[in-house]
Write an enzyme that holds these catalytic residues in place. Structure first.
Site, PDB file in Angstrom:
ATOM      1  N   LYS A 161      14.616   4.705  12.786  1.00 52.78           N
ATOM      2  CA  LYS A 161      13.551   5.109  11.873  1.00 52.78           C
ATOM      3  C   LYS A 161      12.846   6.324  12.451  1.00 52.78           C
ATOM      4  CE  LYS A 161      11.348   3.684   8.058  1.00 52.78           C
ATOM      5  NZ  LYS A 161      11.935   3.122   6.839  1.00 52.78           N
ATOM      6  N   GLY A 167       1.118  -2.668  -5.436  1.00 52.09           N
ATOM      7  CA  GLY A 167       1.678  -1.329  -5.226  1.00 52.09           C
ATOM      8  C   GLY A 167       2.616  -0.942  -6.351  1.00 52.09           C
ATOM      9  N   GLY A 216       4.103   1.973  -6.957  1.00 51.94           N
ATOM     10  CA  GLY A 216       4.656   3.273  -6.593  1.00 51.94           C
ATOM     11  C   GLY A 216       6.079   3.397  -7.112  1.00 51.94           C
ATOM     12  N   VAL A 251       8.978   2.140  -6.125  1.00 50.30           N
ATOM     13  CA  VAL A 251       9.707   0.876  -6.304  1.00 50.30           C
ATOM     14  C   VAL A 251       8.938  -0.058  -7.236  1.00 50.30           C
ATOM     15  CG1 VAL A 251      10.672  -1.151  -5.169  1.00 50.30           C
ATOM     16  CG2 VAL A 251      10.703   1.047  -3.987  1.00 50.30           C
ATOM     17  N   TYR A 284       6.813   0.360  -9.642  1.00 45.90           N
ATOM     18  CA  TYR A 284       6.823   0.666 -11.082  1.00 45.90           C
ATOM     19  C   TYR A 284       8.155   0.244 -11.706  1.00 45.90           C
ATOM     20  CZ  TYR A 284       6.630   3.090 -15.505  1.00 45.90           C
ATOM     21  OH  TYR A 284       6.646   3.359 -16.845  1.00 45.90           O
TER      22      TYR A 284
END
Ligand code: NAD
Length: 356
Positions: A80, A180, A182, A184, A186
């Site tokens: 990451k 959330g 955002g 994903v 939505y």
């Protein structure tokens, strides 16, 4: 305590710090494991309070990527990157400089977008390195923005968890709280709405809330209330560590499944959920759709249909985890870790893509 004795190191192969005074780039790339292949995982850009917080985040996320990639059946290790963002808007060349950092690792790490980073940013990275995915894709090909693929996997995973915990094969009439809305969140709401689900949502972004309210007739609640709603399913799709000793006692949902990474604040929180008979779909298993798409793009010559086929394995893996957790009387997160660690130790991920 020395750096190497710090438990946050958690078996990482290497950690790389980059600082470019000209562009202002401050980035950390953590390579947890290359046992199954190049360490793959997105790049997050976030206004961390300090370097210690950024280090904690990147270490936990990169370890999670090793487990996620193994459980998604990908020939990839885990890594990451985080970019520490400041108050100033990012320099125009920030992502080309970041790309050079990725290139310097000579293919041991492959990057893609994560929170705060766009496909356009990845296009800049691509100018200086080939060790990148999540780029715009042609119609019918694997790749592009991973978020809709992540949402697909989360939807299928929630359906499997609902069936296991509630004995329901249909989602019609269920109530789901999504934290959330955002990229994903939505798309997940869209799929849940089509399946007849009643939605309760929260976000800290008023525009996103309004859009979801209008599009799906969702009921909006304050960010601090979403976790405690009177719903069947809680779907964390914002940031991590929302499930802890303080929040778990007041959760009403009987199923938890969402896109956010590191939803459990500590490993013990999995036991706390089990004690309350709340079925938790381990985050790095249910949210693997995006990395499946990204990896198929990276390997080349794969279609969107191939990605769909591979994502359809997510609910099957969850079923295996749920069954083993019931049989062994262990929390689902512990079972998932055991399965992932066994795959890494064997040097083989669950369902090698090349054998599909
Ligand atoms: P995003 O940035 O598009 O959306 C996150 C949303 O959460 C934003 O709308 C933000 O305003 C909202 N938010 C932030 N803090 C909040 C709070 N306290 N309460 C309510 N809402 C809050 O990110 P995304 O790409 O949709 O990813 C969501 C989560 O899923 C992240 O944790 C990410 O790491 C994880 N994830 C994403 C993908 C992917 O393909 N995008 C894949 C795997 C995991």
């Amino acid at each position: 305590m020395t750096f190497f004795e710090n438990s946050a190191w958690q078996g990482h192969e290497s950690i790389h710090h980059f600082h470019d005074p000209h562009s202002g780039l401050k980035a950390i790339i953590a390579i947890h494991s290359t046992a199954l292949g190049p360490a793959a995982g997105g790049c997050r850009m976030w206004p961390y309070d300090n370097e210690a917080e950024a280090t904690r985040d990147v270490l936990r996320l990169s370890r999670g990527m090793t487990y996620k990639n193994a459980m998604a059946g990908l020939p990839l290790g885990g890594g990451k990157a985080v970019i520490l963002s400041g108050i100033e808007p990012p320099a125009d060349d920030l992502f080309t400089v970041f790309g050079r950092c990725v290139e310097s690792l000579d293919g041991r790490y492959v990057t893609a977008e994560d929170v705060g980073v766009t496909m356009e940013n990845m296009r800049q990275v691509k100018q200086v390195t080939d060790f990148v995915a999540g780029l715009p894709s042609k119609d019918g090909s694997a790749g592009g923005d991973p978020s809709p693929w992540t949402a697909d996997g989360v939807f299928l995973g929630i359906r499997a968890a609902v069936q296991h915990r509630m004995g329901k094969t249909s989602m019609d009439g269920l109530k789901v709280a999504v934290q959330g809305i955002g990229k994903v969140g939505y798309d997940l709401c869209r799929q849940l709405h089509s399946a007849g689900v009643e939605l309760v949502i929260s976000d800290v972004n008023e525009q996103r809330l309004q859009r979801a309210r209008e599009d799906f007739g969702a009921h909006v609640v304050a960010p601090e209330q979403i976790v405690f709603q009177e719903v069947d399913v809680l779907s964390p799709c914002a940031m991590g560590s929302i499930l802890d000793a303080d929040s778990i006692p007041d959760i009403k949902a009987v199923v938890i499944g969402g896109a956010a990474n590191n939803q459990l604040a500590t490993e013990e929180d999995g036991q706390r959920l089990t004690d309350r008979n709340i079925l938790y779909a381990p985050d790095y298993v249910i949210n693997g759709g995006g990395i499946i798409s990204v990896s198929m793009e990276y390997m080349g010559d794969r279609s969107a249909a191939d990605v769909h086929t591979q994502i359809a394995h997510i609910p099957l893996r969850l079923d295996k985890i749920f069954a083993a957790a019931s049989k062994q009387q262990k929390p689902t997160n512990v079972i998932a870790d055991i399965m992932a660690e066994a795959l890494v130790a064997e040097g083989a991920s669950d369902l090698p893509v090349s054998q599909q």
